[in-house]
Write a protein that holds these residues in place. Structure first.
Motif, PDB file in Angstrom:
ATOM      1  N   LYS A  44       7.691  10.895  43.544  1.00  0.00           N
ATOM      2  CA  LYS A  44       8.711  10.001  44.075  1.00  0.00           C
ATOM      3  C   LYS A  44       8.192   8.575  43.990  1.00  0.00           C
ATOM      4  O   LYS A  44       7.019   8.319  44.283  1.00  0.00           O
ATOM      5  CB  LYS A  44       9.046  10.359  45.534  1.00  0.00           C
ATOM      6  CG  LYS A  44      10.179   9.543  46.134  1.00  0.00           C
ATOM      7  CD  LYS A  44      10.446   9.982  47.567  1.00  0.00           C
ATOM      8  CE  LYS A  44      11.575   9.155  48.189  1.00  0.00           C
ATOM      9  NZ  LYS A  44      11.826   9.540  49.602  1.00  0.00           N
ATOM     10  N   ASP A  45       9.050   7.650  43.583  1.00  0.00           N
ATOM     11  CA  ASP A  45       8.679   6.231  43.463  1.00  0.00           C
ATOM     12  C   ASP A  45       7.469   6.042  42.549  1.00  0.00           C
ATOM     13  O   ASP A  45       6.617   5.166  42.783  1.00  0.00           O
ATOM     14  CB  ASP A  45       8.387   5.627  44.842  1.00  0.00           C
ATOM     15  CG  ASP A  45       9.590   5.703  45.781  1.00  0.00           C
ATOM     16  OD1 ASP A  45      10.725   5.608  45.286  1.00  0.00           O
ATOM     17  OD2 ASP A  45       9.382   5.892  46.992  1.00  0.00           O
ATOM     18  N   GLY A  46       7.382   6.872  41.513  1.00  0.00           N
ATOM     19  CA  GLY A  46       6.306   6.727  40.547  1.00  0.00           C
ATOM     20  C   GLY A  46       4.948   7.181  41.035  1.00  0.00           C
ATOM     21  O   GLY A  46       3.925   6.839  40.441  1.00  0.00           O
ATOM     22  N   ARG A  47       4.919   7.978  42.101  1.00  0.00           N
ATOM     23  CA  ARG A  47       3.655   8.440  42.674  1.00  0.00           C
ATOM     24  C   ARG A  47       3.695   9.943  42.923  1.00  0.00           C
ATOM     25  O   ARG A  47       4.765  10.501  43.180  1.00  0.00           O
ATOM     26  CB  ARG A  47       3.365   7.729  44.008  1.00  0.00           C
ATOM     27  CG  ARG A  47       3.090   6.242  43.872  1.00  0.00           C
ATOM     28  CD  ARG A  47       3.028   5.560  45.234  1.00  0.00           C
ATOM     29  NE  ARG A  47       2.651   4.149  45.100  1.00  0.00           N
ATOM     30  CZ  ARG A  47       1.424   3.684  45.294  1.00  0.00           C
ATOM     31  NH1 ARG A  47       0.452   4.512  45.652  1.00  0.00           N
ATOM     32  NH2 ARG A  47       1.148   2.401  45.142  1.00  0.00           N
ATOM     33  N   TRP A 104       2.804  12.611  45.591  1.00  0.00           N
ATOM     34  CA  TRP A 104       2.552  12.652  47.033  1.00  0.00           C
ATOM     35  C   TRP A 104       2.017  14.039  47.391  1.00  0.00           C
ATOM     36  O   TRP A 104       2.727  15.036  47.266  1.00  0.00           O
ATOM     37  CB  TRP A 104       3.828  12.361  47.822  1.00  0.00           C
ATOM     38  CG  TRP A 104       4.396  11.001  47.537  1.00  0.00           C
ATOM     39  CD1 TRP A 104       5.210  10.662  46.502  1.00  0.00           C
ATOM     40  CD2 TRP A 104       4.177   9.810  48.284  1.00  0.00           C
ATOM     41  NE1 TRP A 104       5.511   9.317  46.549  1.00  0.00           N
ATOM     42  CE2 TRP A 104       4.897   8.762  47.643  1.00  0.00           C
ATOM     43  CE3 TRP A 104       3.448   9.513  49.446  1.00  0.00           C
ATOM     44  CZ2 TRP A 104       4.900   7.464  48.119  1.00  0.00           C
ATOM     45  CZ3 TRP A 104       3.460   8.213  49.918  1.00  0.00           C
ATOM     46  CH2 TRP A 104       4.173   7.202  49.261  1.00  0.00           C
ATOM     47  N   ASN A 128       0.221  11.371  54.021  1.00  0.00           N
ATOM     48  CA  ASN A 128       0.946  10.780  52.887  1.00  0.00           C
ATOM     49  C   ASN A 128       0.028  10.245  51.799  1.00  0.00           C
ATOM     50  O   ASN A 128       0.292   9.202  51.187  1.00  0.00           O
ATOM     51  CB  ASN A 128       1.909   9.684  53.378  1.00  0.00           C
ATOM     52  CG  ASN A 128       2.853  10.202  54.435  1.00  0.00           C
ATOM     53  OD1 ASN A 128       3.580  11.164  54.201  1.00  0.00           O
ATOM     54  ND2 ASN A 128       2.832   9.598  55.609  1.00  0.00           N
ATOM     55  N   ASN A 182      -1.331   9.753  48.215  1.00  0.00           N
ATOM     56  CA  ASN A 182      -0.531   9.676  46.989  1.00  0.00           C
ATOM     57  C   ASN A 182      -1.382   9.109  45.856  1.00  0.00           C
ATOM     58  O   ASN A 182      -2.470   8.584  46.089  1.00  0.00           O
ATOM     59  CB  ASN A 182       0.716   8.812  47.217  1.00  0.00           C
ATOM     60  CG  ASN A 182       0.358   7.378  47.567  1.00  0.00           C
ATOM     61  OD1 ASN A 182       0.242   6.522  46.695  1.00  0.00           O
ATOM     62  ND2 ASN A 182       0.166   7.093  48.863  1.00  0.00           N
ATOM     63  N   PRO A 211      -0.537   6.976  42.051  1.00  0.00           N
ATOM     64  CA  PRO A 211       0.453   6.501  41.081  1.00  0.00           C
ATOM     65  C   PRO A 211       0.288   7.200  39.729  1.00  0.00           C
ATOM     66  O   PRO A 211      -0.824   7.338  39.222  1.00  0.00           O
ATOM     67  CB  PRO A 211       0.152   5.002  40.958  1.00  0.00           C
ATOM     68  CG  PRO A 211      -0.579   4.653  42.214  1.00  0.00           C
ATOM     69  CD  PRO A 211      -1.384   5.874  42.553  1.00  0.00           C
TER      70      PRO A 211
END
Length: 454
Positions: free
Chosen positions: A108-111, A113, A429, A431, A433
């Protein structure tokens, strides 16, 4: 390295799916209930190393969790790189703060998790995939060995003995470690040093049992009050640690390296805003980054005693406790520092209390010289893929086994990590990238190419 980007593009979905297989195994070394998961994760790593191109790979016993070893020897006359990583991860508590399930990776969002997305499954897996690329495209320029342990997050207690026992098997020209971070996605850096560590638990005892604070208060020493005063005395007004002899062996780095480190962009106002503090604090005469990289520090990690439950209880406690740690820099011997602290803390205690200092664990600092061949190869590799020269940085954290490698195996390490400060390793959380993951796979083969050159 020919066609490395094309290879990554053609295989990136497989890379992620394989990484997710590792992440889904809750290999938490600190929790005994996950002992079977440690073995399961080690076996999965063996499977991936063989598939990547190792001629042999084994799950080997240690005094604790197993160690995964693999190798590909193309020519004994060529240089050998020993890849180090760890497959254990930190506990996930507090679970309620996670926005996703910690062992069910989500993009999600380029990462990515998940627990272990960066530390160290994601970064170790970059090493395996970079190796796979070189093997499958017939571009491997040197011999490669892999050593993946399952106890880094609890201090690598069994790996020292494993290295002593298997010195010949682990012989190499350099140890490549991807368990550190970069300054920013567009600011490449190489960790040129790690701080060491020393940790104690202290116990201060007053009366032989808890007392009524009204009847005895003012006549019998309160261990909490005494402990607080003793702790406060560990620093002077300049932020210096007051333990006699503490700074005797501190290595002062050159002006040239200090100037190189100063090139790293650092926004102190943003730093303060992010942490919600009004001012930074520390040893006078050094910048914030220098305080966390090239200078030692001492901190109280926990303090307790007396009544801490709901409501009030007028008690004068019998005991007070604290956990205290120091981060050490190059040349400081953590065994020596441990004795200096214990001697000092016992000496400054007033006669009205008894003090017990229990050493917990420690590890030496490590420095990777900028003139070292492996550093130059890493520097050139990053410059090749990022288009700019990486900045040397000194990490405030510790990987004690890296200094252990140098002591036991006689081999220096190069710390070439691609994590970011925003990856929240050890925290809820965690993560990583995708950009950093794939950039690592792209960059690492160049390290091998340049290191193998005469």
């Amino acid at each position: 390295m020919k066609d490395v980007k094309a290879y990554i593009e053609a295989n990136k979905d497989r890379f992620l799916n394989e990484l997710f297989e590792l992440i889904r195994i809750p290999s938490i070394s600190a929790e005994s209930e996950h002992k079977p998961d440690m073995v399961r994760c080690a076996e999965k790593w063996k499977e991936f190393l063989l598939a990547a191109g190792c001629d042999k790979a084994d799950v080997m016993p240690s005094d604790g969790n197993p160690v995964v070893y693999g190798e590909k020897i193309i020519n004994p006359a060529k240089p050998t790189v020993l890849v180090y990583g760890h497959y254990d991860v930190m506990p996930v508590a507090p679970l309620e703060l996670w926005r996703t399930q910690p062992f069910e990776p989500v993009i999600k969002d380029g990462r990515i998790w998940a627990r272990g997305a960066d530390d160290d499954k994601g970064q170790s897996f970059m090493q395996a995939k970079a190796f796979e690329f070189m093997v499958k495209t017939n571009q491997l320029p040197c011999n490669v060995k892999f050593m993946l342990e399952g106890e880094e997050e609890i201090g690598s207690p069994s790996l020292y003995g494993f290295c002593e026992k298997h010195k010949k098997m682990l012989k190499s020209d350099v140890i490549l470690v991807c368990d550190t971070s970069m300054i920013a996605p567009d600011v490449p850096s190489i960790t040129s040093g790690l701080r060491g560590l020393c940790y104690w638990e202290v116990e201060v005892t007053g009366a032989n049992h808890d007392l009524h604070s009204g009847i005895y208060g003012g006549a019998v020493a309160n261990p909490i009050n005494i402990l607080c005063k003793m702790i406060a005395g560990l620093h002077d007004e300049r932020g210096h640690i007051t333990i006699p002899g503490f700074y005797d062996d501190v290595l002062v780095i050159s002006r040239a390296e200090r100037a190189l480190m100063a090139q790293a962009p650092f926004d102190e106002e943003a730093y303060k805003k992010d942490l919600d503090i009004r001012a930074v604090h520390g040893e006078r005469g050094y910048t914030t980054k220098e305080r966390t990289g090239i200078r030692p520090c001492l901190d109280v990690c926990g303090i307790w005693g007396g009544y801490t439950g709901e409501g009030s209880k007028t008690v004068l406690p019998s005991k007070a406790y604290a956990k205290i740690s120091t981060r050490l820099v190059a040349n400081q011997d953590y065994n020596k520092i441990s004795k200096l602290f214990q001697r000092y803390f016992e000496r400054v205690a007033p006669k009205c209390v008894r003090v017990k200092v229990t050493p917990c664990h420690g590890g030496a600092a490590y420095v990777s010289p900028l003139e070292m061949k492996a550093y130059k190869a890493a520097e050139k590799a990053m410059e090749t893929t990022y288009g700019k020269r990486p900045i040397p940085t000194r990490s405030g954290g510790s990987i004690p086994i890296v200094a252990g490698f140098e002591r036991i195996l006689g081999t220096k390490s190069i710390l070439m990590g691609f994590g970011l400060g925003s990856d929240d390793i050890h925290a809820p959380n965690e993560n990583y990238p995708l950009q950093q993951f794939f950039k690592g796979i792209e960059t690492l083969p160049y390290f091998y190419e340049y290191f193998a050159q005469n």
